[in-house]
Design a protein around this motif. Structure first.
Motif, mmCIF file in Angstrom:
data_model
loop_
_atom_site.group_PDB
_atom_site.id
_atom_site.type_symbol
_atom_site.label_atom_id
_atom_site.label_comp_id
_atom_site.label_asym_id
_atom_site.label_seq_id
_atom_site.Cartn_x
_atom_site.Cartn_y
_atom_site.Cartn_z
ATOM 1 N N GLU A 23 -4.965 3.381 -1.199
ATOM 2 C CA GLU A 23 -3.539 3.539 -0.916
ATOM 3 C C GLU A 23 -2.884 2.180 -0.642
ATOM 4 O O GLU A 23 -1.775 1.910 -1.105
ATOM 5 N N GLN A 24 -3.562 1.340 0.115
ATOM 6 C CA GLN A 24 -3.008 0.027 0.454
ATOM 7 C C GLN A 24 -2.848 -0.835 -0.799
ATOM 8 O O GLN A 24 -1.791 -1.425 -1.021
ATOM 9 N N ILE A 25 -3.907 -0.924 -1.615
ATOM 10 C CA ILE A 25 -3.843 -1.726 -2.840
ATOM 11 C C ILE A 25 -2.754 -1.192 -3.766
ATOM 12 O O ILE A 25 -1.947 -1.952 -4.306
ATOM 13 N N ALA A 26 -2.725 0.125 -3.947
ATOM 14 C CA ALA A 26 -1.734 0.743 -4.836
ATOM 15 C C ALA A 26 -0.318 0.493 -4.328
ATOM 16 O O ALA A 26 0.589 0.196 -5.118
ATOM 17 N N GLY A 27 -0.120 0.593 -3.029
ATOM 18 C CA GLY A 27 1.193 0.354 -2.453
ATOM 19 C C GLY A 27 1.666 -1.076 -2.658
ATOM 20 O O GLY A 27 2.809 -1.320 -3.071
ATOM 21 N N GLU A 28 0.785 -2.017 -2.395
ATOM 22 C CA GLU A 28 1.130 -3.430 -2.585
ATOM 23 C C GLU A 28 1.386 -3.734 -4.058
ATOM 24 O O GLU A 28 2.338 -4.446 -4.398
ATOM 25 N N ALA A 29 0.540 -3.212 -4.941
ATOM 26 C CA ALA A 29 0.709 -3.468 -6.371
ATOM 27 C C ALA A 29 1.998 -2.839 -6.886
ATOM 28 O O ALA A 29 2.722 -3.455 -7.683
ATOM 29 N N ALA A 30 2.317 -1.638 -6.433
ATOM 30 C CA ALA A 30 3.557 -0.976 -6.855
ATOM 31 C C ALA A 30 4.770 -1.795 -6.418
ATOM 32 O O ALA A 30 5.721 -1.962 -7.190
ATOM 33 N N GLN A 31 4.741 -2.327 -5.198
ATOM 34 C CA GLN A 31 5.833 -3.194 -4.725
ATOM 35 C C GLN A 31 5.931 -4.446 -5.587
ATOM 36 O O GLN A 31 7.026 -4.884 -5.949
ATOM 37 N N ALA A 32 4.777 -5.030 -5.912
ATOM 38 C CA ALA A 32 4.762 -6.256 -6.711
ATOM 39 C C ALA A 32 5.274 -6.005 -8.131
ATOM 40 O O ALA A 32 5.959 -6.861 -8.708
ATOM 41 N N TYR A 33 4.946 -4.858 -8.701
ATOM 42 C CA TYR A 33 5.479 -4.511 -10.023
ATOM 43 C C TYR A 33 6.987 -4.280 -9.953
ATOM 44 O O TYR A 33 7.737 -4.716 -10.822
ATOM 45 N N ALA A 34 7.455 -3.560 -8.917
ATOM 46 C CA ALA A 34 8.856 -3.161 -8.817
ATOM 47 C C ALA A 34 9.789 -4.346 -8.559
ATOM 48 O O ALA A 34 10.864 -4.436 -9.151
ATOM 49 N N ASP A 35 9.376 -5.251 -7.680
ATOM 50 C CA ASP A 35 10.241 -6.377 -7.315
ATOM 51 C C ASP A 35 9.373 -7.583 -6.956
ATOM 52 O O ASP A 35 9.121 -7.853 -5.772
ATOM 53 N N PRO A 55 1.236 -10.050 -15.073
ATOM 54 C CA PRO A 55 2.271 -9.706 -14.093
ATOM 55 C C PRO A 55 1.719 -9.712 -12.666
ATOM 56 O O PRO A 55 0.523 -9.490 -12.448
ATOM 57 N N LEU A 56 2.603 -9.935 -11.713
ATOM 58 C CA LEU A 56 2.202 -9.994 -10.305
ATOM 59 C C LEU A 56 1.505 -8.708 -9.868
ATOM 60 O O LEU A 56 0.488 -8.761 -9.172
ATOM 61 N N GLY A 57 2.009 -7.549 -10.270
ATOM 62 C CA GLY A 57 1.387 -6.282 -9.880
ATOM 63 C C GLY A 57 -0.053 -6.183 -10.358
ATOM 64 O O GLY A 57 -0.941 -5.753 -9.623
ATOM 65 N N GLU A 58 -0.285 -6.590 -11.590
ATOM 66 C CA GLU A 58 -1.646 -6.582 -12.149
ATOM 67 C C GLU A 58 -2.523 -7.573 -11.390
ATOM 68 O O GLU A 58 -3.692 -7.301 -11.100
ATOM 69 N N TRP A 59 -1.956 -8.719 -11.041
ATOM 70 C CA TRP A 59 -2.690 -9.729 -10.289
ATOM 71 C C TRP A 59 -3.079 -9.187 -8.915
ATOM 72 O O TRP A 59 -4.180 -9.425 -8.430
ATOM 73 N N VAL A 60 -2.173 -8.426 -8.293
ATOM 74 C CA VAL A 60 -2.471 -7.814 -6.988
ATOM 75 C C VAL A 60 -3.629 -6.820 -7.141
ATOM 76 O O VAL A 60 -4.555 -6.800 -6.331
ATOM 77 N N VAL A 61 -3.587 -5.995 -8.195
ATOM 78 C CA VAL A 61 -4.666 -5.024 -8.424
ATOM 79 C C VAL A 61 -6.001 -5.742 -8.589
ATOM 80 O O VAL A 61 -6.955 -5.468 -7.856
#
Length: 176
Positions: A23-35, A55-61
């Motif tokens: 949940e934490q990783i998904a939440g952070e990645a979703a935020q990074a993808y969105a903005d 992309p930043l979201g992929e990098w977070v994942v």
């Protein structure tokens, strides 16, 4: 997108990550993808800039996945050593990492996939999947149960993370 990320992380972690961590990783990645800019502003310790090829979201994942989920190496011997180390010692591996040392890449991948396919037959075995774009090593993969492969691949397409079954991708590349 968060729900898709949660499902993807659940599939590729094969039980190695807890629900809270997913949940934490998904939440952070979703935020990074969105903005991305807002995410970077809220997380100044993040070492990411526009020169990164993903992309930043992929990098977070990918950056959030532990080495028992995301396997990296510059050789198939190193990669398989990482994979073996992630399993409980009671799991019986016939293939040894050192056996891949002087093996051609396609043959090495075939041996690795054969070994992984024999594990957990009740779930169809594991499939080695090239995942995202590796920034630091030649090879970057995850394992997914064969029964979950189709859904995992569909999620990667929806999210925009490049992924391909490693052996199939290598066979296609070898034919070109």
């Amino acid at each position: 997108m968060k729900a898709q990320l949660v499902e993807l992380l659940t599939l590729i972690s094969s039980g190695c990550l807890g629900e809270a961590e997913i949940e934490q990783i998904a939440g952070e990645a979703a935020q990074a993808y969105a903005d991305p800019q807002a995410f970077l502003a809220a997380n100044p310790d993040i070492n990411y800039d526009d020169s990164f090829p993903i992309p930043l979201g992929e990098w977070v994942v990918t950056g959030s996945l532990p080495e028992i989920v995301l396997f990296q190496g510059d050789s198939f011997e190193e990669l398989f050593g990482e994979i073996r180390a992630s399993f409980d010692p009671s799991v019986n591996f016939v293939l040894q990492a050192k056996q891949l040392r002087k093996t051609e890449p396609l043959a090495a991948l075939n041996r690795i996939q054969t070994q992984l396919g024999a594990l957990y037959p009740e779930k169809g075995g594991y499939v080695l999947v090239d995942f995202s774009e590796s920034l630091d090593t030649e090879l970057q993969t995850v394992l997914v149960y064969r029964q979950d492969l189709q859904r995992m691949m569909a999620l990667c397409v929806e999210i925009g993370i490049p992924a391909a079954p490693a052996l199939e991708a290598a066979q296609r590349a070898d034919q070109d």
